[in-house]
Design a protein around this motif. Structure first.
Motif, PDB file in Angstrom:
ATOM      1  N   LYS A 121      -3.221  -1.947  -7.773  1.00 24.52           N
ATOM      2  CA  LYS A 121      -4.530  -2.157  -7.172  1.00 24.52           C
ATOM      3  C   LYS A 121      -4.848  -3.642  -7.013  1.00 24.52           C
ATOM      4  CE  LYS A 121      -8.771  -0.989  -5.883  1.00 24.52           C
ATOM      5  NZ  LYS A 121      -9.060  -0.382  -4.585  1.00 24.52           N
ATOM      6  N   PRO A 122      -4.674  -4.483  -8.048  1.00 20.07           N
ATOM      7  CA  PRO A 122      -4.990  -5.905  -7.849  1.00 20.07           C
ATOM      8  C   PRO A 122      -4.117  -6.579  -6.811  1.00 20.07           C
ATOM      9  CG  PRO A 122      -4.741  -5.389 -10.197  1.00 20.07           C
ATOM     10  CD  PRO A 122      -4.285  -4.198  -9.433  1.00 20.07           C
ATOM     11  N   LEU A 123      -2.897  -6.100  -6.639  1.00 19.04           N
ATOM     12  CA  LEU A 123      -1.954  -6.739  -5.725  1.00 19.04           C
ATOM     13  C   LEU A 123      -1.928  -6.085  -4.348  1.00 19.04           C
ATOM     14  CD1 LEU A 123       1.012  -7.292  -8.205  1.00 19.04           C
ATOM     15  CD2 LEU A 123      -0.660  -8.975  -7.406  1.00 19.04           C
ATOM     16  N   TRP A 124      -2.799  -5.152  -4.094  1.00 22.15           N
ATOM     17  CA  TRP A 124      -2.923  -4.477  -2.806  1.00 22.15           C
ATOM     18  C   TRP A 124      -1.618  -3.819  -2.360  1.00 22.15           C
ATOM     19  CZ3 TRP A 124      -6.350  -2.401   0.335  1.00 22.15           C
ATOM     20  CH2 TRP A 124      -7.700  -2.716   0.143  1.00 22.15           C
ATOM     21  N   VAL A 125      -0.931  -3.221  -3.324  1.00 19.00           N
ATOM     22  CA  VAL A 125       0.226  -2.389  -3.003  1.00 19.00           C
ATOM     23  C   VAL A 125      -0.207  -0.949  -3.233  1.00 19.00           C
ATOM     24  CG1 VAL A 125       2.624  -1.841  -3.510  1.00 19.00           C
ATOM     25  CG2 VAL A 125       1.822  -4.208  -3.687  1.00 19.00           C
ATOM     26  N   LEU A 126      -0.362  -0.203  -2.150  1.00 14.85           N
ATOM     27  CA  LEU A 126      -0.910   1.146  -2.254  1.00 14.85           C
ATOM     28  C   LEU A 126       0.188   2.110  -2.688  1.00 14.85           C
ATOM     29  CD1 LEU A 126      -2.614  -0.517  -0.036  1.00 14.85           C
ATOM     30  CD2 LEU A 126      -3.563   1.715   0.536  1.00 14.85           C
ATOM     31  N   PRO A 127       0.042   2.761  -3.847  1.00 12.63           N
ATOM     32  CA  PRO A 127       1.103   3.651  -4.341  1.00 12.63           C
ATOM     33  C   PRO A 127       1.327   4.815  -3.394  1.00 12.63           C
ATOM     34  CG  PRO A 127      -0.505   3.148  -6.059  1.00 12.63           C
ATOM     35  CD  PRO A 127      -1.085   2.673  -4.773  1.00 12.63           C
TER      36      PRO A 127
END
Length: 758
Positions: A158-164
């Motif tokens: 979430k903090p790194l804007w990588v959407l699982p």
């Protein structure tokens, strides 16, 4: 840990674990290196002559590559001990760390499974984050996994804007493009974006996946957008390792297929060589950010250690071919750069290599000791959040009186003052109402703008709210639903329209595999709020055949977490829409509204001209609670009819004939909500009545009726006389033959007669 193989050329030994061989190969390569080292460069000097990469950057990228590699090696060792549960690795793809370094942590990223290097490098973007521990928790399916909470091995943060995500092949590409479009669109309509205005979207995938229809959809839609000079800053990163599981990609195919595509700007970079590839990756990233155009980065990679731990390549590839592939290991080239540049000595490289190994194994052992999901409640907790009080309050909220007056053209034209109307008009009024209430709402699809939809349901919306909020798309349902996810990712509230239910099947996985799964796989950290409107069901008086009379509701009902509403009358449609929008807004739910086409213009119920199916527009503070049924003749107890959609007016007409024939009082229950079914209400009504009829206009197999009957049986009411009136297991033919395969009023009356004969 892997034991050393006592051979000067271990890669030529047959029958050995290829992960072990790659591990030993690296160590032997470093120990055996005998080249001349240059003077150690300063931190800001190029690591090699002509390289765009400075020494500090190379050192950090090399460390990220090593983290990715040792996570792979750790997974292969500990999987057999049931300490980790995923072995699809990133070995050979570690060069994707360059993409992470050259993008920002606020550039949304949709990654495929070989993204260990990317993730290790992106973790550097924020202080205090640990790529090793976070990844180990995910490998171990630990409940402490910050990405998915132990639900799957995913690359996400979430903090790194990588959407699982756990995409099926290439299914993440349309939503990545949609997110890129949404960044620019949101900015143009004054929406406060959750990322900087000049963000780009990163989307990685393999060469084999690039051939998939879903990928081609995304590339075509990206070019279609660029052709119209609409910004779409997406960086498609094709990590070309030349093989998909065991199927080889023809040499040169990716370049041939993509290098000369108009409106999809092509860049190539060597992902096996940090020094050689860095500048080309940088140019691609800068081009995408500056031009806001869809950009295709063809990144050369390789695949070593097989597709996954269960892929024993020696069984289907020659040892010579395996050795040749393993010789292209990007870590060997990175080690050579470190040694040739004088940046590191052999002892430095080996010490860093072993320290990274120890770090990864220590994290894995720690993760193995953490709790895992142990109850069904824990597993499904983020799947379908529902806060009924907050949803009801939001649905009934009215603080847009001035905007309503403007949208409808004054007090006298408000829909609640317009008298009884049919379904299509009331849906149209509800959409105007909701667009006035939610400035972040967007409606889009095929023919929805100037035309107002095939059935004029969206007529006037674009005129009232502008072309930036109501607009046509290209004819592609996958793109429509991918865009909806993109807009949702950027905090907007999309209402995509699918023109007919039959067309939804073309794009089903965008909801099943992507939108509806995001909250689940992100442990509730990300969500895809949307209300998907679909013109649905049959009874169109012979028009259109099965493409326009699709009753396959099952394709929607088995999607976990999806909410499905199906109104049969105008006032219900309005109050249901308010609730669906509130569910999306408050709980981030993915919702579908099935609009019965045959009832759009229906005015009468029993006799021509009786106006029995016209309704007044409900007050804007009225909303329908999720799951609430509508009951006709609630005191009747001789027979209960459970139905929905077109079945409601049919059952009401049949009820008159049944009462006349048998003297029964008939209760008709319009379920209205098809997912989740209100099983408690079904059991209550069934328990209060002597006989049960289920009227399901869908198909006999796997229809809504089966769910209704199951609820009755599980409530212990299976002993009651029961009949089902349902469509046939066939496609819908044209003209009058259509009415041979779907239920009719007479079928309902006949089923009641069978009950009377018992």
């Amino acid at each position: 840990m892997f034991a050393a193989v006592p051979s000067p050329i271990p890669a030529r030994m047959k029958g050995l674990n290829r992960a072990e061989i790659c591990d030993v190969n690296f160590q032997e390569f470093v120990r055996g290196w005998n080249g001349r080292a240059d003077a150690r460069p300063s931190a800001d000097e190029a690591v090699l002559d002509g390289s765009a990469l400075d020494a500090r950057g190379f050192r950090e990228l090399f460390e990220s590559q090593l983290i990715s590699r040792h996570l792979d090696l750790m997974a292969r060792v500990l999987r057999v001990q049931n300490k980790v549960f995923y072995t699809i690795g990133s070995s050979g793809h570690e060069g994707n760390a360059m993409v992470a370094r050259l993008t920002r942590h606020t550039d949304p990223a949709f990654l495929h499974y070989r993204s260990g290097g990317f993730m290790a490098e992106r973790f550097r973007k924020l202080p205090g984050m640990d790529p090793v521990m976070d990844s180990a928790l995910s490998f171990a399916a630990s409940q402490d996994d910050p990405a998915s909470g132990g639900r799957h091995k995913v690359w996400g943060s979430k903090p790194l804007w990588v959407l699982p995500q756990t995409s099926t092949i290439a299914s993440h590409l349309p939503k990545a493009l949609g997110t890129a479009i949404a960044i620019e669109h949101g900015r143009r309509i004054g929406h406060a974006l959750p990322v900087p205005d000049d963000s780009i979207v990163v989307c990685s995938f393999g060469d084999a996946s690039s051939n998939h229809a879903t990928a081609q959809t995304a590339f075509n839609a990206a070019a279609w957008t660029a052709y119209q000079k609409l910004p779409a800053p997406v960086l498609f990163v094709c990590e070309d390792n030349g093989i998909g599981i065991s199927v080889k990609t023809p040499d040169g195919w990716i370049a041939r297929n993509f290098a000369n595509r108009t409106d999809l700007d092509y860049f190539a970079a060597d992902g096996l060589d940090l020094a050689a590839g860095y500048g080309d990756v940088q140019r691609a990233v800068e081009h995408c950010r500056r031009t806001r155009r869809p950009t295709f980065l063809h990144l050369r990679t390789t695949r070593i250690m097989g597709h996954a731990g269960t892929d024993f390549e020696i069984e289907w590839r020659s040892i010579e071919e395996l050795c040749a592939v393993e010789a292209t290991d990007p870590l060997l080239r990175s080690a050579a750069i470190a040694l040739e540049s004088g940046l590191m000595t052999k002892d430095d490289v080996l010490a860093l290599y072993e320290a990274t190994r120890e770090r990864c194994f220590a994290a894995a052992e720690d993760a193995d000791g953490r709790p895992r999901l142990s109850t069904l409640e824990d597993v499904v907790a983020p799947l379908a959040p529902y806060t009924p009080d907050a949803v009801q309050a939001e649905a009934a909220r009215v603080d847009h009186a001035e905007r309503r007056l403007q949208a409808f053209g004054g007090e006298t034209k408000l829909p609640e003052n317009a008298g009884p109307k049919h379904l299509a008009i009331q849906i149209n009024a509800a959409l105007h109402d909701l667009f006035a209430k939610y400035p972040e709402a967007l409606l889009f699809g095929e023919d929805v703008a100037q035309k107002g939809g095939v059935y004029t349901v969206t007529k006037g919306l674009q005129k009232a709210f502008g072309a930036r909020r109501v607009f046509n798309t290209l004819l592609d349902e996958t793109t429509i639903l991918g865009m909806a996810q993109g807009y949702a990712n950027m905090g907007l509230l999309p209402l995509p329209e699918i023109q007919y239910l039959a067309y939804f099947h073309n794009a089903c996985d965008q909801i099943r595999g992507e939108a509806a799964s995001l909250q689940f796989f992100s442990n509730g950290q990300y969500r895809n709020p949307m209300v998907m409107r679909i013109a649905s069901l049959g009874y169109q008086r012979g028009f259109g055949g099965h493409f326009h009379n699709d009753n396959s509701i099952t394709a929607l009902r088995d999607i976990p977490g999806l909410v499905i509403g199906c109104p049969s009358r105008g006032d219900d449609a309005a109050t249901m829409l308010r609730t669906l929008m509130a569910l999306a807004k408050v709980d981030g739910r993915v919702c579908a509204l099935l609009e019965p086409i045959a009832l759009y213009m229906a005015k009468d119920l029993h006799e021509p001209g009786d106006g029995g199916w016209l309704t007044t527009y409900p007050s804007p503070d009225e909303a329908m609670p999720l799951g609430e049924e509508r009951v006709y003749d609630a005191d009747a107890a001789d027979l209960v009819v459970f139905t929905f959609g077109n079945g409601v007016p049919m059952s009401l007409r049949a009820a008159r004939a049944i009462e006349a024939a048998h003297g029964w009082k008939v209760r008709v229950v319009d379920l209205r909500w098809l997912l989740p079914l209100n099983e408690a209400a079904i059991a209550r009504h069934a328990g209060e009545c002597a006989r049960i009829l289920v009227v399901d206009e869908g198909r006999r197999s796997a229809g809504v009726g089966e769910g209704i009957i199951t609820a009755i049986a599980e409530a212990g009411l299976g002993h009651k006389p029961l009949r089902r009136v349902v469509g046939a297991d066939t496609f819908t033919p044209l003209a009058g033959a259509a009415f041979l395969v779907i239920p009719s009023d007479d079928d309902i009356v006949a089923a009641a007669a069978e009950l009377a004969a018992q």
